[in-house]
Design an enzyme around this catalytic site. Sequence first.
Site, PDB file in Angstrom:
ATOM      1  N   ASP A 187       0.883  -1.153   0.000  1.00  0.00           N
ATOM      2  CA  ASP A 187       0.000   0.000   0.000  1.00  0.00           C
ATOM      3  C   ASP A 187       0.933   1.218   0.000  1.00  0.00           C
ATOM      4  O   ASP A 187       2.096   1.102   0.361  1.00  0.00           O
ATOM      5  CB  ASP A 187      -0.831  -0.066   1.283  1.00  0.00           C
ATOM      6  N   LYS A 188       0.465   2.349  -0.445  1.00  0.00           N
ATOM      7  CA  LYS A 188       1.366   3.499  -0.472  1.00  0.00           C
ATOM      8  C   LYS A 188       1.298   4.337   0.812  1.00  0.00           C
ATOM      9  O   LYS A 188       2.229   4.324   1.609  1.00  0.00           O
ATOM     10  CB  LYS A 188       1.077   4.405  -1.676  1.00  0.00           C
ATOM     11  N   GLY A 231      -4.819   3.793  -3.325  1.00  0.00           N
ATOM     12  CA  GLY A 231      -6.081   4.474  -3.582  1.00  0.00           C
ATOM     13  C   GLY A 231      -5.835   5.890  -4.077  1.00  0.00           C
ATOM     14  O   GLY A 231      -6.741   6.584  -4.496  1.00  0.00           O
TER      15      GLY A 231
HETATM   16  P1  ADP Z   1      -3.410   4.133   0.051  1.00  0.00           P
HETATM   17  O1  ADP Z   1      -4.141   3.019  -0.584  1.00  0.00           O
HETATM   18  O2  ADP Z   1      -2.198   4.518  -0.735  1.00  0.00           O
HETATM   19  O3  ADP Z   1      -3.087   3.938   1.490  1.00  0.00           O
HETATM   20  P2  ADP Z   1      -5.224   6.211   0.974  1.00  0.00           P
HETATM   21  O4  ADP Z   1      -5.500   5.474   2.242  1.00  0.00           O
HETATM   22  O5  ADP Z   1      -4.529   7.520   1.074  1.00  0.00           O
HETATM   23  O6  ADP Z   1      -4.406   5.360  -0.066  1.00  0.00           O
HETATM   24  O7  ADP Z   1      -6.591   6.439   0.249  1.00  0.00           O
HETATM   25  C1  ADP Z   1      -6.653   6.664  -1.117  1.00  0.00           C
HETATM   26  C2  ADP Z   1      -7.410   7.887  -1.509  1.00  0.00           C
HETATM   27  O8  ADP Z   1      -8.711   7.879  -0.973  1.00  0.00           O
HETATM   28  C3  ADP Z   1      -6.784   9.159  -1.017  1.00  0.00           C
HETATM   29  O9  ADP Z   1      -5.761   9.612  -1.831  1.00  0.00           O
HETATM   30  C4  ADP Z   1      -7.977  10.103  -1.044  1.00  0.00           C
HETATM   31  O10 ADP Z   1      -8.209  10.557  -2.342  1.00  0.00           O
HETATM   32  C5  ADP Z   1      -9.119   9.207  -0.658  1.00  0.00           C
HETATM   33  N1  ADP Z   1      -9.366   9.287   0.787  1.00  0.00           N
HETATM   34  C6  ADP Z   1      -9.178   8.312   1.680  1.00  0.00           C
HETATM   35  N2  ADP Z   1      -9.496   8.718   2.906  1.00  0.00           N
HETATM   36  C7  ADP Z   1      -9.867  10.007   2.783  1.00  0.00           C
HETATM   37  C8  ADP Z   1     -10.299  11.020   3.704  1.00  0.00           C
HETATM   38  N3  ADP Z   1     -10.404  10.795   5.000  1.00  0.00           N
HETATM   39  N4  ADP Z   1     -10.587  12.222   3.207  1.00  0.00           N
HETATM   40  C9  ADP Z   1     -10.482  12.469   1.890  1.00  0.00           C
HETATM   41  N5  ADP Z   1     -10.096  11.581   1.007  1.00  0.00           N
HETATM   42  C10 ADP Z   1      -9.788  10.367   1.420  1.00  0.00           C
HETATM   43 MG    MG Z   2      -2.612   3.309   3.434  1.00  0.00          MG
END
Ligand code: ADP
Ligand code: MG
Length: 666
Positions: free
Chosen positions: A362-363, A510
Amino acid sequence: MDHQHPDKKASRHDHEKHDHQTHHRHMMKDFKRRFWVSLGLTIPVLLLSPMIQSWLNLDWSFKGDNYVLFALSVVIYFYGGWPFLKGLKEELSDRSPGMMTLIAVALTAAFVYSSAVVFGLEGKTFFWELATLVDVMLIGHWFEMRSVLGAGKALEALADLMPGEAWLIEEGETRKVEIDHLKKGHKVLIKPGEKVPADARIFEGKSSFNESMLTGESKPVSKSAGDEIIGGSINGNGAVKAEILQTGEDSYLSQVIGMVKEAQGQKSKTQRLADRAAFWLTIIALVAGFGTFAIWMFMGRDLAFSLERMVTVMVICCPHALGLAIPLVASISTSLSAKNGLLIRNRTAFEGARNITTIVFDKTGTLTKGTHAVTSVESYKEGISEEDVLIYAASAESGSEHHIAKGLSAKAKEKELKLPESSDFEYESGVGVQAKVNDKLVRVGGFVLLEKLGVDAPEDQDTGAETRIFVLFDKDLIGSVTFADEIRESSAQAIKTLQQQDIKCKLLTGDNEKVAAAVAKELGMDDFMAEVLPEQKQEKIKELQAGGEVVAMTGDGVNDAPALAQADIGIAIGSGTDVAAETADIVLVNSDPKDIANLLLFGRATYRKMVQNLWWATGYNAVAMPLATGFVPGLMISPAVGAALMSLSTIVCALNAQLLRRVVRD
Ligand code: ADP
Ligand code: MG
């Protein structure tokens, strides 16, 4: 589902766990005491044995020393051998003869036969073999109990890892407090993915709760105002406010310790293999022992000789090294792993780490720190200032535990902005949030959210490698906020090490395409996929598995949980959400991706040591057993040599297990 009062559940749980732990501790102490007593009695037995005296070329035998030997052996047999005699009874009443049966039969045969010799039967006694046999068995079981308890301790550390804090609402302000501070009647905020800090009743908001650890109900239960939630259950995608009904260890700890219990009772595949081997060795030992006896009698040898052969065969076939082989390695590897920041929640997955061919990362929060400092705020609407965009976004996100929410809140604080109250918070993991602020439905999320709403992204969205989220009043785009995140220092090193071992490293995030591409490029990863929703993460893992890959998934967030569960090995980042840690097989306590390389090394070394020990423990039986029967001309071994060989194989297993420390340090 029966709706028992949560209080009752918690205390019942607690009670069982208490029983279980004290039971093990009690057993361990019992074996320990019996071992030392038996060992003490073994010394005179050894000194009085004709065999030992002839080895030492000494003679201090006296008239009637046989009776002294007998008396000592009665104590050793009944006191030291008691757990095995009891085990025999249990195994036989369960109709599953195992190691206890074999040990008990061999001990009994040796004891009864030797006693008969003392009282006139022709032959020679087996007393010192009997005594050392009992000692070795007792120390073996003592160590086994200790390793079981040790594994439990490692899991208690997991409990410490869980945030012991809650969001207390007081006079309209929300602040973080230690769980100990919570009292009945306090109001708390529970954010998505967090654990319910204590038994409580919801008064605002709705969400689904995973109570499987407490009630066995595997589907999340949806709850809203008026419903009771159980301390220790995990909040789903909504933020709720709740009033505490019960506090303290009852609710929160009971389930964590329930988890400890579960892991304690858990046997890895390798352990089960050892158990099965021990079972078959038992059967072989019994058949071979009685068979040897019958054949010698049939061939006209006397009772003493035939019995001696039988006991030797049973003693030598006793798979007690096998009983130690796996637990010793397991206990050392658990504690070594814990010391190196790896909490093992699922032993089978851990030992399977050696087969990994692909690791999916995951990033956000995993390869990056999730610092999310706000770098710019933009307004797309006249009459709405950049400050307003920040205020609405931060307020709507106040129910979220995501890095984005933390970044917004930090910026708002820095600018000393006053945030209006928000309500009706909802979170869709991997997409974004929505909440009511000043009677407006505010949505905050990335490109995926815009796509879902059918809203066009504004032009010129060259964010570089920065994460951007959009702020909307319902479907009306009002602005955006951009965040900078830092890649963890050790991420590149971790990926390089893994790739050197021919393990493919893939990124699954995501976040948007650009950010994903930038991170994947910087870290030299094999592949990446952006804007993946939680279910798609899981789907992707499934695809890889269908293609014959053994997949490990590393993640920190609510959106990673399905993928963590799907992967062959789920690895959670310690600083991540509770759901992630709860779903994963292994938790990286120090949140350092580099530890994954250690995990592979440990898993591999552990498995290798276990297999080696299985061979050491069973291989010697295969060689020594034919000799014990006396059917190999000129190569008949005495019971004494048999017992010595047996002890030797145990010691080899123990030393070999210790070597794990060196493998891991190198
Ligand atoms: P990853 O899979 O890299 O861990 P994230 O957990 O950052 O990614 O979630 C992916 C995307 O979902 C974020 O870049 C954002 O666009 C959206 N997102 C997730 N949680 C939130 C939040 N609490 N508020 C706004 N956007 C969110
Ligand atoms: Mg994450």
